[in-house]
Design a protein around this motif. Structure first.
Motif, mmCIF file in Angstrom:
data_model
loop_
_atom_site.group_PDB
_atom_site.id
_atom_site.type_symbol
_atom_site.label_atom_id
_atom_site.label_comp_id
_atom_site.label_asym_id
_atom_site.label_seq_id
_atom_site.Cartn_x
_atom_site.Cartn_y
_atom_site.Cartn_z
ATOM 1 N N GLY A 227 0.836 -1.201 0.000
ATOM 2 C CA GLY A 227 0.000 0.000 0.000
ATOM 3 C C GLY A 227 0.862 1.239 0.000
ATOM 4 O O GLY A 227 1.768 1.376 -0.818
ATOM 5 N N SER A 228 0.588 2.126 0.941
ATOM 6 C CA SER A 228 1.287 3.388 1.031
ATOM 7 C C SER A 228 1.702 3.548 2.488
ATOM 8 O O SER A 228 0.856 3.502 3.382
ATOM 9 C CB SER A 228 0.297 4.469 0.594
ATOM 10 N N ILE B 218 2.399 5.658 4.670
ATOM 11 C CA ILE B 218 1.900 6.650 5.634
ATOM 12 C C ILE B 218 0.801 6.113 6.558
ATOM 13 O O ILE B 218 0.732 6.476 7.727
ATOM 14 C CB ILE B 218 1.465 7.966 4.937
ATOM 15 N N HIS B 219 -0.056 5.226 6.033
ATOM 16 C CA HIS B 219 -1.099 4.659 6.903
ATOM 17 C C HIS B 219 -1.320 3.168 6.653
ATOM 18 O O HIS B 219 -2.435 2.664 6.807
ATOM 19 C CB HIS B 219 -2.427 5.397 6.705
ATOM 20 N N SER B 220 -0.285 2.449 6.242
ATOM 21 C CA SER B 220 -0.507 1.039 5.910
ATOM 22 C C SER B 220 -0.315 0.133 7.116
ATOM 23 O O SER B 220 0.294 0.519 8.114
ATOM 24 C CB SER B 220 0.425 0.614 4.778
ATOM 25 N N GLY B 221 -0.841 -1.065 6.974
ATOM 26 C CA GLY B 221 -0.737 -2.062 8.032
ATOM 27 C C GLY B 221 -1.900 -1.979 8.989
ATOM 28 O O GLY B 221 -2.729 -1.066 8.924
ATOM 29 N N ALA B 222 -1.945 -2.956 9.899
ATOM 30 C CA ALA B 222 -3.073 -3.030 10.828
ATOM 31 C C ALA B 222 -3.092 -1.830 11.775
ATOM 32 O O ALA B 222 -4.140 -1.440 12.265
ATOM 33 C CB ALA B 222 -2.993 -4.330 11.621
ATOM 34 N N THR C 24 -3.653 3.504 10.940
ATOM 35 C CA THR C 24 -4.331 4.741 11.322
ATOM 36 C C THR C 24 -4.323 4.924 12.844
ATOM 37 O O THR C 24 -4.995 5.804 13.366
ATOM 38 C CB THR C 24 -5.787 4.778 10.809
ATOM 39 N N GLN D 177 -4.264 2.536 1.764
ATOM 40 C CA GLN D 177 -3.392 1.368 1.593
ATOM 41 C C GLN D 177 -4.034 0.309 0.708
ATOM 42 O O GLN D 177 -3.353 -0.517 0.123
ATOM 43 C CB GLN D 177 -2.981 0.779 2.932
ATOM 44 N N TRP E 243 -11.500 -0.776 3.755
ATOM 45 C CA TRP E 243 -11.309 -1.339 5.101
ATOM 46 C C TRP E 243 -11.925 -0.422 6.164
ATOM 47 O O TRP E 243 -11.903 -0.719 7.333
ATOM 48 C CB TRP E 243 -9.804 -1.529 5.352
#
Lengths: 644, 88
Positions: free
Chosen positions: A51-52, A54-58, A61, B34, B56
């Motif tokens: 993804g990107s 800056i805010h990717s992954g679990a 955010t 993402q 999501w």
């Protein structure tokens, strides 16, 4: 169907070769910290993120609490105590190595985050005087206010801070790029990892990256049992990006996994089976210890571990008389007596006593500081809460001083699932490593939720940094290997194949079929015959459905690759289930064709890996990691010295 | 050379809508997502939510949006938690 021209460059069949000291696959908090650790040690680092960043992954955010920060200046517990508690709590089917790293180095990573510009303390004195605040350090604590080892943090600031640091350290970021296969080399000393093949998910360009060491940071599998083609993104708790591709490519390459037979009855799937967990009134995790009331507005009692009713809100945050500390948070559901903290009266008892559904969280009855900590800090900084929950509910008129928020079902899961609707959740299986977080293959390291029995963003940060540090150190003595061209070409053919199928099968259809297969053949109760039928059907799908898969652009191709990875993970799970011959309570594993539960000979880690494509079973004793403090200190003298 | 095509994939939900009077068409939302559910075709205009079913519901798009109110983001109706006035 409305069709558009593809707005990104068409780089199909373009191939770029790169070389790097350390390659990190996955740009969530674990991968970011791995890359930072290696770059801080002067290594060339490439970070690959689907993804990107800056805010990717679990935790992209946010996340609201940081567990096991045993070395923070206010902590009253030691890393050894908390590691032991987690290992005991999980009946020794636990990752003592990763937990100890989390307990020992977690607070160092929080301090790093603050240095990078993240917010970890109440600098604006918003909570001045609150019982959970340390006035000197301005740190805020959750759960056990006496022992102060879980911190409330402003996690929404963390990913942007990590991104800034990655850029500052000149880490090469390959965003919108999926890692699809590990490169390996068979040497006289055994197989070793030598890099990875990747594909840009907007342009189709192939990246062939040779690396001295590789860190796997691609989270855990999902959509194995639970899938909703209309709301793919809500099928599971984790982001749809985190699909288990790291597990799948590791499995294909020969990386060793354990506990893959463990799955739990579903807890979260907001695609119709539950309400998004943090958006409902409840008293777990983010919402601990919210005041709960029944339909009449009668308060639901909190009890200590001996069943004594607690009279004040404050008492919910302290250990019982004679108890050193209690555990709460991520993987802690119904802890053993020794570690059990205050909890609301059990549901069955409430029903017996005439409490009426539905229940609500009523924050208006709590002291202002506790109300604001739950609604505004925790709900607000936890992932997927700032805009979707705090923002949206505020917009709809919710005021925690005037309203109470409904609870659904009987617990914090906010839903009820069937036994065959399963998930890899609650410290599930994953990669097993040595004390360097190195896998069985030299040159390949793992961290975060790719490790077995892992949970919590703090653990991901701590293990990420540790794996990056070890991968950097190891890269000093390793030479590059030239990628095997035949392997690369084969991988490209595999990746591009669906582009050449017209009017074929959509990836959603295959994902639905695989999830149904797993519900039917690998549900709540297992037996050899069913599991073997499942493998047979999976092979049938490989022969008949996979060649029909069709994609029109790199985005659809990425989703199609994910389903192929889901199939590999499903295969690994079916084989792992076949390997465990008796039922096991800690592994939530039930067999109908065995009358034994946890017999002594099966109390061990059963491992699974492929050796030249052949599925191979291994066995490792529980507690193989020995005494954590001794083993850790033996291997991390430099780090310990540097921190002084 | 093979030509890629983007096809809007219908979902029962609409997680993201744009207020065209406010959106400046910077596409920061699309770049922060993402999951890559949006495609920005033309600068100055809002992106197209090409894959709404893949959302999501994390809200990163709104967090990165420079104009308040340019994006309307909401959970599917069935996932909107009920609240009532306190009873005491």
């Amino acid at each position: 169907m409305k069709e558009y021209r593809w707005p990104y460059a068409n780089e199909l069949n373009e191939k770029e070769y790169r070389k790097t000291d350390v390659l990190v696959l996955g740009g969530g908090v674990a991968g970011c910290f791995a890359a930072i650790a290696a770059a801080e040690r002067g290594k060339n680092v490439i970070l690959v993120e689907k993804g990107s960043v800056i805010h990717s992954g679990a935790a992209g955010t946010g996340f609201d609490h940081w567990e096991s920060a045993c070395t923070n200046p206010c902590s009253k517990v030691t890393p050894e105590e908390i590691t032991k508690a987690y290992v005991d709590e999980q009946d020794h089917y636990s990752n003592g190595i990763a937990h100890y790293i989390e307990c020992r180095e977690g607070y160092d990573r929080l301090a790093d985050l603050e240095r990078f510009g993240g917010k970890i303390r109440d600098t604006e004195d918003e909570f001045a005087g609150a019982e959970f605040r340390d006035e000197e350090t301005k740190l805020l604590f959750a759960y056990d206010y006496a022992n102060k080892f879980t911190l409330r943090v402003w996690g929404s600031t963390f990913k942007p801070a990590l991104l800034r640091q990655l850029k500052k350290l000149n880490v090469t970021l390959l965003e919108r790029t999926e890692a699809t296969a590990l490169l390996t080399e068979d040497t006289p000393e055994g197989r070793r990892g030598t890099g990875a093949v990747c594909m840009n998910v907007r342009t189709g360009k192939i990246e062939v990256i040779s690396a001295k060491t590789t860190v796997l940071a691609m989270s855990r599998p999902a959509r194995i049992w639970l899938y909703n083609p209309d709301m793919t993104g809500l099928s599971e708790f984790r982001p749809p990006q985190c699909i288990g591709s790291g597990h799948a490519m590791g499995y294909r390459a020969g990386v060793e996994f354990t506990m893959m037979e463990k799955s739990v009855r579903g807890e979260f799937s907001a695609a119709g089976r539950s309400i998004p967990p943090y958006s409902t009134g409840n008293n777990h995790n983010t919402w601990y210890a919210a005041t709960m009331v029944d339909a009449r507005g009668v308060e639901i009692p909190y009890l200590d571990r001996d069943g004594n009713e607690l009279k004040t809100v404050s008492e919910r945050y302290y250990p019982a008389k004679g108890q050193k500390f209690f555990l709460k948070g991520g993987v802690i559901d119904e802890p053993k007596y020794e570690y059990r903290g205050p909890e609301t009266m059990p549901f069955d008892e409430l029903m017996k006593r005439g409490y009426r559904l539905p229940f609500y969280a009523d924050l208006s009855r709590m002291p202002e500081s506790e109300r604001k900590a739950i609604w505004g800090l925790m709900v607000g900084e936890e992932g997927k809460t700032k805009i979707p929950v705090y923002g949206n509910l505020t917009e709809r008129g919710f005021d925690p001083e005037k309203h109470m928020l409904q609870s659904y079902g009987t617990g914090w899961q906010s839903a009820s699932f069937l036994d065959q609707e399963r998930q890899l959740f609650g410290a599930p299986g994953g990669i097993i490593t040595d004390w360097d977080l190195k896998t069985n293959l030299d040159g390949i390291y793992a961290c975060g939720d790719q490790l077995f029995a892992m949970d919590c963003a703090g653990a991901a940060c701590a293990t990420g940094y540790y794996a990056g540090r070890k991968a950097a150190e190891a890269s000093d003595t390793i030479e590059f290997f030239t990628p095997d061209e035949a392997f690369v070409e084969n991988e490209i053919r595999r990746l591009y194949a669906p582009l050449y199928v017209e009017d074929g099968m959509d990836w959603r259809e295959l994902n639905s079929a695989v999830s149904k297969l797993m519900q039917n053949y690998c549900g709540g109760v297992k037996c050899d015959d069913l599991l073997k039928e499942g493998l047979d059907l999976l092979n049938h799908y490989r022969k008949t459905a996979v060649p029909q898969l069709s994609a029109k652009n790199p985005h659809e191709l990425m989703r199609t690759h994910e389903v192929l990875d889901i199939m590999d993970v499903a295969e690994m799970i079916l084989h792992a289930c076949l390997m465990r011959k008796s039922s096991s309570k800690p592994l939530c594993f039930e067999r109908s064709d065995s009358d034994q539960t946890d017999p002594a000979e099966d109390q061990r880690f059963i491992t699974i890996r492929t050796v030249n494509g052949v599925v191979t079973e291994g066995s490792i004793p529980l507690d193989y990691f020995n005494d954590p403090k001794t083993e850790y200190e033996k291997r991390n003298r430099n780090y310990i010295e540097d921190r002084k | 050379m093979m030509e890629f095509k983007a096809e809007f994939i219908q979902s029962s939900n609409h997680p993201i809508r744009f207020d065209e009077t406010k959106c400046i068409g910077c596409h920061r939302c699309a770049e922060a997502c993402q999951v890559d559910v949006m495609i920005g075709f033309e600068k100055g205009k809002p992106p197209v939510v090409m894959y709404p079913g893949e959302c999501w519901y994390c809200g990163a798009c709104v967090m990165e949006c420079p104009v308040e109110g340019a994006i309307r983001f909401r959970h599917p109706l069935m996932n909107q938690t009920k609240f009532v006035e306190v009873k005491q």
